[in-house]
Design a protein around this motif. Sequence first.
Motif, PDB file in Angstrom:
ATOM      1  N   GLU A 187       0.711  -1.155   0.032  1.00  0.00           N
ATOM      2  CA  GLU A 187       0.051   0.080  -0.211  1.00  0.00           C
ATOM      3  C   GLU A 187       0.911   1.118   0.058  1.00  0.00           C
ATOM      4  O   GLU A 187       1.963   1.050   0.284  1.00  0.00           O
ATOM      5  CB  GLU A 187      -1.076   0.086   1.185  1.00  0.00           C
ATOM      6  N   ASN A 188       0.337   2.286  -0.365  1.00  0.00           N
ATOM      7  CA  ASN A 188       0.928   3.794  -0.370  1.00  0.00           C
ATOM      8  C   ASN A 188       2.149   3.683  -1.125  1.00  0.00           C
ATOM      9  O   ASN A 188       3.162   4.029  -0.824  1.00  0.00           O
ATOM     10  CB  ASN A 188       1.219   3.881   1.087  1.00  0.00           C
ATOM     11  N   PRO A 189       2.289   3.416  -2.396  1.00  0.00           N
ATOM     12  CA  PRO A 189       3.388   3.508  -3.205  1.00  0.00           C
ATOM     13  C   PRO A 189       4.130   4.823  -3.328  1.00  0.00           C
ATOM     14  O   PRO A 189       5.120   5.159  -3.579  1.00  0.00           O
ATOM     15  CB  PRO A 189       3.033   2.675  -4.738  1.00  0.00           C
ATOM     16  N   THR A 208       8.036  -1.268 -10.366  1.00  0.00           N
ATOM     17  CA  THR A 208       6.634  -1.574 -10.581  1.00  0.00           C
ATOM     18  C   THR A 208       5.743  -1.499  -9.402  1.00  0.00           C
ATOM     19  O   THR A 208       6.118  -2.419  -8.099  1.00  0.00           O
ATOM     20  CB  THR A 208       6.569  -3.012 -11.237  1.00  0.00           C
ATOM     21  N   PHE A 209       4.829  -0.919  -9.498  1.00  0.00           N
ATOM     22  CA  PHE A 209       3.746  -0.814  -8.361  1.00  0.00           C
ATOM     23  C   PHE A 209       2.303  -1.180  -8.907  1.00  0.00           C
ATOM     24  O   PHE A 209       2.125  -1.120 -10.069  1.00  0.00           O
ATOM     25  CB  PHE A 209       3.686   0.638  -7.512  1.00  0.00           C
ATOM     26  N   ASP A 230      -4.654   5.625  -6.156  1.00  0.00           N
ATOM     27  CA  ASP A 230      -5.285   6.782  -7.264  1.00  0.00           C
ATOM     28  C   ASP A 230      -4.632   7.544  -8.199  1.00  0.00           C
ATOM     29  O   ASP A 230      -5.237   8.058  -8.860  1.00  0.00           O
ATOM     30  CB  ASP A 230      -6.213   7.702  -6.160  1.00  0.00           C
ATOM     31  N   ASN A 231      -3.549   7.591  -7.940  1.00  0.00           N
ATOM     32  CA  ASN A 231      -2.536   8.701  -8.960  1.00  0.00           C
ATOM     33  C   ASN A 231      -1.634   7.671  -9.504  1.00  0.00           C
ATOM     34  O   ASN A 231      -0.239   8.236  -9.293  1.00  0.00           O
ATOM     35  CB  ASN A 231      -2.276   9.734  -8.159  1.00  0.00           C
ATOM     36  N   PRO A 232      -1.478   6.690 -10.377  1.00  0.00           N
ATOM     37  CA  PRO A 232      -0.461   6.034 -10.799  1.00  0.00           C
ATOM     38  C   PRO A 232       0.553   6.903 -11.523  1.00  0.00           C
ATOM     39  O   PRO A 232       1.894   6.818 -11.570  1.00  0.00           O
ATOM     40  CB  PRO A 232      -0.975   5.063 -11.884  1.00  0.00           C
TER      41      PRO A 232
END
Length: 221
Positions: free
Chosen positions: A68-70, A86-87, A93-95
């Motif tokens: 979580e939280n990348p 890679t995430f 919500d903001n890749p």
Amino acid sequence: MAIRINPSILSADFVNMERDLGAIATADLAHVDVMDNHFVPNLTFGPQMVGRIQDVSPIPLDVHLMIENPEHWAPGYAELGAYSVTFHAESTDNPVAVARRLREIGARAGLAVKPGTDIEPYLELMPEFDQILVMTVEPGFGGQSFIPDVMPKLELLDAARKKSGLDVWLQVDGGITLDTIVIAAEAGADTFVAGSSVYNSGNPEKAIAGLRAAAHSAHKH
Ligand SMILES: O=C(CO)[C@H](O)[C@H](O)COP(=O)(O)O
Ligand SMILES: [Fe+2]
């Protein structure tokens, strides 16, 4: 077409990591699975361990964040020198913001999707990424069986890649063997993560060569 074989050190011996990294020196990249016991129900290691792996690895690192939280954590892996980070699409919500930050630091940016996640909403984001990872098992554990039902996602990505002319790597991860690598390569994958089939084979170098040959033969068809 270029093929990449990235053995997953999830199947290595964690207290003999330097030895087991040496055993995959003929591969392209060492795949490093970071799990936080929140995004997936398993726990591996964090930046401190990955930094030491980076120090001793004979090949560059392909870091797969199952966390979580990348937004908070991903840049640190790029800063320690990972070749690619890679995430998961499901974890933010903001890749695009995460990908831009990774590229700014100098790493390749990768977007991963779980087997149940549609790829269509992400096709238009392709220019923001250097690689897309289509999970071929539920993330969390090594040694699971390849899920062929996700192959249409690779076909869509391959078509979008050809149309755009972008050099985006299409990666698969989970249950990759001499048989399933052919299925994934025929669907458009060019970058293959394999953990148990490399490390449990008794001869990682031979397993890597076998996977490489099988992927090449599929691409010739
Ligand atoms: O991301 C992963 C699991 O979430 C691993 O990279 C993957 O499972 C590799 O292991 P195997 O080849 O044994 O399936
Ligand atoms: Fe992985």
